[in-house]
Write an enzyme that holds these catalytic residues in place. Structure first.
Site, mmCIF file in Angstrom:
data_model
loop_
_atom_site.group_PDB
_atom_site.id
_atom_site.type_symbol
_atom_site.label_atom_id
_atom_site.label_comp_id
_atom_site.label_asym_id
_atom_site.label_seq_id
_atom_site.Cartn_x
_atom_site.Cartn_y
_atom_site.Cartn_z
ATOM 1 N N LYS A 104 -35.754 27.496 -22.176
ATOM 2 C CA LYS A 104 -35.114 26.298 -21.436
ATOM 3 C C LYS A 104 -33.300 26.573 -21.382
ATOM 4 O O LYS A 104 -32.771 26.180 -20.277
ATOM 5 C CB LYS A 104 -35.157 24.975 -22.292
ATOM 6 N N TYR A 139 -39.118 29.563 -26.922
ATOM 7 C CA TYR A 139 -39.437 28.583 -26.035
ATOM 8 C C TYR A 139 -38.029 27.864 -25.702
ATOM 9 O O TYR A 139 -37.661 27.587 -24.424
ATOM 10 C CB TYR A 139 -40.405 27.433 -26.659
ATOM 11 N N ARG A 158 -41.549 21.876 -42.149
ATOM 12 C CA ARG A 158 -41.893 22.983 -41.264
ATOM 13 C C ARG A 158 -40.578 23.898 -40.891
ATOM 14 O O ARG A 158 -39.376 23.240 -40.488
ATOM 15 C CB ARG A 158 -42.634 22.337 -40.013
ATOM 16 N N ASP A 210 -37.438 22.591 -38.121
ATOM 17 C CA ASP A 210 -37.295 21.375 -38.089
ATOM 18 C C ASP A 210 -35.948 21.117 -38.351
ATOM 19 O O ASP A 210 -35.552 21.430 -39.188
ATOM 20 C CB ASP A 210 -38.529 20.699 -38.773
ATOM 21 N N SER A 231 -34.708 20.523 -22.218
ATOM 22 C CA SER A 231 -35.213 19.763 -23.585
ATOM 23 C C SER A 231 -34.345 19.729 -24.549
ATOM 24 O O SER A 231 -33.353 20.416 -24.496
ATOM 25 C CB SER A 231 -36.390 20.717 -24.265
ATOM 26 N N ALA A 232 -34.284 18.709 -25.208
ATOM 27 C CA ALA A 232 -33.148 18.312 -26.466
ATOM 28 C C ALA A 232 -33.269 19.717 -27.333
ATOM 29 O O ALA A 232 -32.460 19.845 -27.967
ATOM 30 C CB ALA A 232 -33.541 17.592 -27.185
ATOM 31 N N ASP A 279 -49.949 24.202 -9.468
ATOM 32 C CA ASP A 279 -50.152 24.325 -11.000
ATOM 33 C C ASP A 279 -51.116 25.763 -10.915
ATOM 34 O O ASP A 279 -52.000 25.868 -10.158
ATOM 35 C CB ASP A 279 -50.865 23.117 -11.332
ATOM 36 N N PHE A 293 -41.563 21.607 -13.338
ATOM 37 C CA PHE A 293 -42.094 21.487 -14.734
ATOM 38 C C PHE A 293 -43.006 22.812 -15.417
ATOM 39 O O PHE A 293 -42.850 22.816 -16.498
ATOM 40 C CB PHE A 293 -43.246 20.254 -14.561
ATOM 41 N N ILE A 336 -46.226 15.711 -18.536
ATOM 42 C CA ILE A 336 -45.266 14.736 -17.934
ATOM 43 C C ILE A 336 -45.236 15.021 -16.384
ATOM 44 O O ILE A 336 -45.155 13.793 -15.758
ATOM 45 C CB ILE A 336 -43.788 15.556 -18.400
HETATM 46 N N1 UFG Z 1 -44.437 16.286 -37.711
HETATM 47 C C1 UFG Z 1 -45.244 16.243 -38.680
HETATM 48 N N2 UFG Z 1 -46.625 16.639 -38.779
HETATM 49 C C2 UFG Z 1 -47.116 17.097 -37.795
HETATM 50 C C3 UFG Z 1 -46.306 17.300 -36.578
HETATM 51 C C4 UFG Z 1 -45.077 16.965 -36.516
HETATM 52 O O1 UFG Z 1 -44.781 15.797 -39.641
HETATM 53 O O2 UFG Z 1 -48.357 17.494 -37.695
HETATM 54 C C5 UFG Z 1 -43.004 16.131 -37.624
HETATM 55 C C6 UFG Z 1 -42.256 16.974 -37.475
HETATM 56 O O3 UFG Z 1 -41.719 17.392 -38.643
HETATM 57 C C7 UFG Z 1 -40.897 16.046 -36.822
HETATM 58 C C8 UFG Z 1 -41.717 14.966 -35.996
HETATM 59 O O4 UFG Z 1 -42.869 15.166 -36.586
HETATM 60 O O5 UFG Z 1 -40.221 15.507 -37.793
HETATM 61 C C9 UFG Z 1 -41.876 15.566 -34.441
HETATM 62 O O6 UFG Z 1 -42.583 16.758 -34.266
HETATM 63 P P1 UFG Z 1 -43.072 17.188 -32.908
HETATM 64 O O7 UFG Z 1 -43.546 18.445 -32.924
HETATM 65 O O8 UFG Z 1 -43.835 16.037 -32.400
HETATM 66 O O9 UFG Z 1 -41.793 17.440 -32.061
HETATM 67 P P2 UFG Z 1 -40.161 18.293 -32.243
HETATM 68 O O10 UFG Z 1 -39.289 17.246 -32.390
HETATM 69 O O11 UFG Z 1 -40.542 19.233 -33.449
HETATM 70 O O12 UFG Z 1 -40.389 18.857 -30.956
HETATM 71 C C10 UFG Z 1 -40.309 18.449 -29.847
HETATM 72 C C11 UFG Z 1 -41.088 19.022 -28.635
HETATM 73 C C12 UFG Z 1 -40.118 20.466 -28.130
HETATM 74 C C13 UFG Z 1 -38.813 19.934 -27.941
HETATM 75 C C14 UFG Z 1 -38.323 19.136 -28.814
HETATM 76 C C15 UFG Z 1 -36.886 18.669 -28.360
HETATM 77 O O13 UFG Z 1 -42.276 19.713 -29.167
HETATM 78 O O14 UFG Z 1 -40.917 20.960 -27.175
HETATM 79 O O15 UFG Z 1 -39.119 17.831 -29.344
HETATM 80 O O16 UFG Z 1 -36.125 18.287 -29.514
HETATM 81 F F1 UFG Z 1 -38.072 21.184 -27.849
#
Ligand code: UFG
Length: 338
Positions: free
Chosen positions: A153, A149, A292, A295, A124-125, A31, A80, A12
């Site tokens: 935040k 983590y 996972r 989630d 972060s959300a 950095d 950041f 970002i």
């Molecule tokens: N997912 C899969 N397979 C994967 C990876 C992710 O199915 O290999 C799914 C997850 O279950 C979820 C979606 O894809 O439904 C998004 O997952 P991400 O890991 O890409 O993102 P997250 O929403 O879990 O988390 C992200 C950031 C965090 C942040 C968060 C804020 O990684 O840093 O959004 O809501 F805090």
């Protein structure tokens, strides 16, 4: 304006440096390159035709930060820098708390001593925790995070709120990002995770480029239209532009605002896979697996406050996000390493 971006070589951060330079600002980056590469900064310079002053230092290193502030006058800081892997934070909580909290405290202390009291923070959300309802509004009560983590935040938000309460000269903007994906449309800068990606889009692009065999979809039994998790994916170039607006806003007032940066639209995992396949003409094999841990079913923003306060809204489509993520990965199969 002259803006210091801590962690400006990251995903970002690097896109925000492009947006700041294009808006006519001067940019200095600090950095420590634990999770980023100097090459990203070089490519930002190449893309914009402008130069960036670069310091290799850790934001927890007070002497190094003092020196940077002694040598420059900054109008604002965008903070950041921080460790950001959710799973790793569960394994190494002390490292995450030490690094993320210490760096925020050090940056703020040094800023205060040098009379620079405007800061935009990348939150972060994740601080919303498990939502009772969506879309998520900034005034909703945050019940707590699901990993260290997220807590860092949350705590840094509280630290910056306290700072504003204690000293009316501070101007703080807490930006709560939803799910940033995509890349600069040149394909020169993008997301470059270490090892096997945790997040959905970098995992998909690694499958598409042939470095991983298939995507594991984490659950298809959620209470969502197709059963897979729903998120608010936002193009990183839109997100970067949001930071330019946040810096402008930070110049106009004092106090503290929390602002969501999202699109307000939720897409499922299978929406992402299908759109990626369609716009790029490439197959992404996937296997449905278990959920996972940690989630949530659905998470997306109410983006009204950003529109009202920052006069910003996301403009790029899911198709743009999928196309640009793939262009970056295809042109740079090994990220920034040759
Ligand atoms: N997912 C899969 N397979 C994967 C990876 C992710 O199915 O290999 C799914 C997850 O279950 C979820 C979606 O894809 O439904 C998004 O997952 P991400 O890991 O890409 O993102 P997250 O929403 O879990 O988390 C992200 C950031 C965090 C942040 C968060 C804020 O990684 O840093 O959004 O809501 F805090």
């Amino acid at each position: 304006m002259h803006i210091l971006t801590t962690g400006g070589a990251g995903f970002i951060g690097s896109h925000t440096c492009v947006a700041l330079l294009e808006a006519g600002h001067s940019v200095t980056v600090v950095d420590n390159f634990v999770n980023s590469q100097k090459e990203a900064v070089r490519r930002v310079e190449e893309l914009t035709g402008k130069s960036i002053k670069l310091y290799e230092a850790d934001c927890c290193d007070r002497d190094a930060m003092e020196k940077i502030f002694d040598e420059n006058h900054f109008d604002a800081v965008i903070h950041f820098a921080g460790l950001k892997a959710v799973g790793e934070s569960v394994q190494q909580p002390l490292r995450y708390y030490r690094n993320n909290i210490d760096s925020a405290l050090t940056v703020c202390e040094v800023m205060g001593r040098h009379g620079c009291k405007r800061i935009v923070f990348s939150s972060s959300a994740t601080v919303y925790g498990v939502p009772d309802e969506v879309p998520l509004r900034e005034d909703m009560f945050c019940k707590g995070c699901t990993n260290p983590y997220g807590w860092t935040k949350y705590m840094i938000e509280k630290i910056l709120m306290g700072l504003c309460d204690s000293d009316p000269e501070w101007s703080v903007v807490l930006l709560r990002y939803f799910n940033p994906i995509g890349a600069h449309e040149s394909g020169r800068i993008g997301e470059n995770p270490n090892g096997i990606p945790n997040n959905l889009m970098p995992f998909i692009t690694k499958v598409a480029v042939g470095q991983l065999d298939h995507l594991n979809v984490f659950g298809n039994d959620y209470d969502t239209p197709d059963g897979t998790g729903v998120r608010d994916y936002i193009h990183v170039v839109d997100l970067a532009r949001g930071h330019v607006h946040a810096c402008d806003y930070a110049m106009t007032r004092t106090g503290c605002d929390i602002i969501n940066l999202g699109t307000g639209v939720g897409y499922s995992v299978l929406d992402i896979v299908n759109t990626f396949e369609k716009v790029n003409g490439i197959k992404v094999p996937y296997v449905i697996g278990p959920r996972r841990a940690g989630d949530v079913a659905a998470c997306y923003a109410d983006p009204k406050k950003a529109a009202e306060v920052l006069h910003w809204k996301a403009e790029k489509s899911l198709e743009d996000m999928c196309r640009d993520s793939w262009r970056w990965q295809k042109n740079n199969p090994n990220g920034y390493s040759a």
